[in-house]
Scaffold this motif. Sequence first.
Motif, mmCIF file in Angstrom:
data_model
loop_
_atom_site.group_PDB
_atom_site.id
_atom_site.type_symbol
_atom_site.label_atom_id
_atom_site.label_comp_id
_atom_site.label_asym_id
_atom_site.label_seq_id
_atom_site.Cartn_x
_atom_site.Cartn_y
_atom_site.Cartn_z
ATOM 1 N N GLN A 166 5.964 -8.784 -5.502
ATOM 2 C CA GLN A 166 4.801 -8.328 -6.247
ATOM 3 C C GLN A 166 3.569 -8.786 -5.474
ATOM 4 O O GLN A 166 3.404 -9.982 -5.215
ATOM 5 C CB GLN A 166 4.810 -8.900 -7.660
ATOM 6 C CG GLN A 166 5.958 -8.384 -8.518
ATOM 7 C CD GLN A 166 6.020 -9.042 -9.880
ATOM 8 O OE1 GLN A 166 5.351 -10.052 -10.137
ATOM 9 N NE2 GLN A 166 6.819 -8.479 -10.767
ATOM 10 N N VAL A 167 2.727 -7.836 -5.070
ATOM 11 C CA VAL A 167 1.567 -8.170 -4.244
ATOM 12 C C VAL A 167 0.349 -7.382 -4.702
ATOM 13 O O VAL A 167 0.462 -6.365 -5.397
ATOM 14 C CB VAL A 167 1.822 -7.856 -2.748
ATOM 15 C CG1 VAL A 167 3.036 -8.593 -2.227
ATOM 16 C CG2 VAL A 167 1.968 -6.355 -2.523
ATOM 17 N N HIS A 168 -0.814 -7.872 -4.303
ATOM 18 C CA HIS A 168 -2.043 -7.084 -4.388
ATOM 19 C C HIS A 168 -2.311 -6.556 -2.986
ATOM 20 O O HIS A 168 -2.309 -7.326 -2.013
ATOM 21 C CB HIS A 168 -3.209 -7.946 -4.880
ATOM 22 C CG HIS A 168 -3.155 -8.230 -6.341
ATOM 23 N ND1 HIS A 168 -2.474 -9.308 -6.858
ATOM 24 C CD2 HIS A 168 -3.669 -7.553 -7.411
ATOM 25 C CE1 HIS A 168 -2.589 -9.304 -8.182
ATOM 26 N NE2 HIS A 168 -3.306 -8.253 -8.542
ATOM 27 N N TYR A 169 -2.548 -5.242 -2.879
ATOM 28 C CA TYR A 169 -2.664 -4.610 -1.570
ATOM 29 C C TYR A 169 -3.917 -3.744 -1.507
ATOM 30 O O TYR A 169 -4.232 -3.005 -2.447
ATOM 31 C CB TYR A 169 -1.431 -3.747 -1.283
ATOM 32 C CG TYR A 169 -1.369 -3.230 0.135
ATOM 33 C CD1 TYR A 169 -0.942 -4.052 1.170
ATOM 34 C CD2 TYR A 169 -1.736 -1.916 0.431
ATOM 35 C CE1 TYR A 169 -0.885 -3.585 2.470
ATOM 36 C CE2 TYR A 169 -1.679 -1.443 1.727
ATOM 37 C CZ TYR A 169 -1.248 -2.288 2.752
ATOM 38 O OH TYR A 169 -1.194 -1.816 4.043
ATOM 39 N N ARG A 170 -4.621 -3.848 -0.370
ATOM 40 C CA ARG A 170 -5.810 -3.035 -0.155
ATOM 41 C C ARG A 170 -5.552 -2.072 0.992
ATOM 42 O O ARG A 170 -5.403 -2.481 2.143
ATOM 43 C CB ARG A 170 -7.025 -3.908 0.166
ATOM 44 C CG ARG A 170 -8.305 -3.112 0.418
ATOM 45 C CD ARG A 170 -9.438 -4.037 0.817
ATOM 46 N NE ARG A 170 -9.079 -4.880 1.949
ATOM 47 C CZ ARG A 170 -9.110 -4.473 3.221
ATOM 48 N NH1 ARG A 170 -9.452 -3.220 3.511
ATOM 49 N NH2 ARG A 170 -8.784 -5.303 4.188
ATOM 50 N N SER A 171 -5.468 -0.784 0.695
ATOM 51 C CA SER A 171 -5.268 0.232 1.724
ATOM 52 C C SER A 171 -6.534 0.397 2.549
ATOM 53 O O SER A 171 -7.640 0.059 2.102
ATOM 54 C CB SER A 171 -4.889 1.575 1.086
ATOM 55 O OG SER A 171 -3.703 1.459 0.330
ATOM 56 N N TRP A 172 -6.394 0.951 3.750
ATOM 57 C CA TRP A 172 -7.547 1.098 4.647
ATOM 58 C C TRP A 172 -8.597 2.053 4.088
ATOM 59 O O TRP A 172 -9.779 1.940 4.397
ATOM 60 C CB TRP A 172 -7.075 1.586 6.023
ATOM 61 C CG TRP A 172 -6.547 3.006 6.011
ATOM 62 C CD1 TRP A 172 -5.278 3.400 5.771
ATOM 63 C CD2 TRP A 172 -7.292 4.202 6.245
ATOM 64 N NE1 TRP A 172 -5.155 4.764 5.830
ATOM 65 C CE2 TRP A 172 -6.393 5.288 6.131
ATOM 66 C CE3 TRP A 172 -8.622 4.475 6.539
ATOM 67 C CZ2 TRP A 172 -6.790 6.617 6.290
ATOM 68 C CZ3 TRP A 172 -9.018 5.794 6.702
ATOM 69 C CH2 TRP A 172 -8.107 6.839 6.591
#
Length: 278
Positions: A166-172
């Motif tokens: 489970q992660v927080h992810y920021r796409s480009w």
Amino acid sequence: MPRIGEVRHLLLGLIPRQPNRIATPDLARMLEASGIKVTPRAVQKMCAKLAEQEPDIVCDDSSKPFQWFWRKDARTREYPPMNAHAALTLKMAFEQAKHLLPAATLEHLKHQQRRAEAVLEESATMRSWRRKVRVLPRGLGQLPPAIDREVLRTVYDALLADLRLQVHYRSWNRSEEQALDLFPLALVARDSKLTLVCTVRGRDGIRQLHLHRMRDAKAVRGVREIPPGFDIDAHIREGHLNFLKSEAPIELRLRLHPDVVQTVTETPVAPGQRLVAE
């Protein structure tokens, strides 16, 4: 029947370093897998004898079966001792693989790394060799992106143990982060970036997510979601990581500047390469 010395050497190698530990019955099973049949009681006596001779071996007798471990700072024992050539190989391997190995593995190998460095310091010839050899990238080097150390550790642990992430992810192309539930499939190192090949819960297909865009990673247990027939090498060959690796030959024609002809002559692009002057 193996000699006592051989069994002793096997036990010394089977006992893990703190914080890991191993129970006496497990040691007996591992010895049996090596062709040495011995009872847990006999193993207990052998370990107790080893602990008398090796103060860095500790027995945790707070519960049964007893558990054994080497102290975290114990000096590494080698049978036979590491020579300078092996030390140089290990040192260079550590330098090349330190960004790819799980944190737990690096921690486990830290003592071998220190031992290799100590052996190299004792050899004037190898000290000289280390001053004469360097590894450089072919093109313009780039600094690696900053990866949260806890994210890196958690991703490696989840990949090794087949756990969900489970992660927080920021796409480009997004300014805000997304909370994602992932199942790791493979890790790919390319130049200065680490990319996790994974499935995302609630979405179809296989995704590629860069570790430097993750934060607040947490490994959790859950149902494995591995696509049928998934193979990381086939995934790469199909071009999913932005470079194509095809089994079929590709006919490529290039017009070269005179300044690079010598380089391409010395290091061909392919075995069947032909150069034709215009």
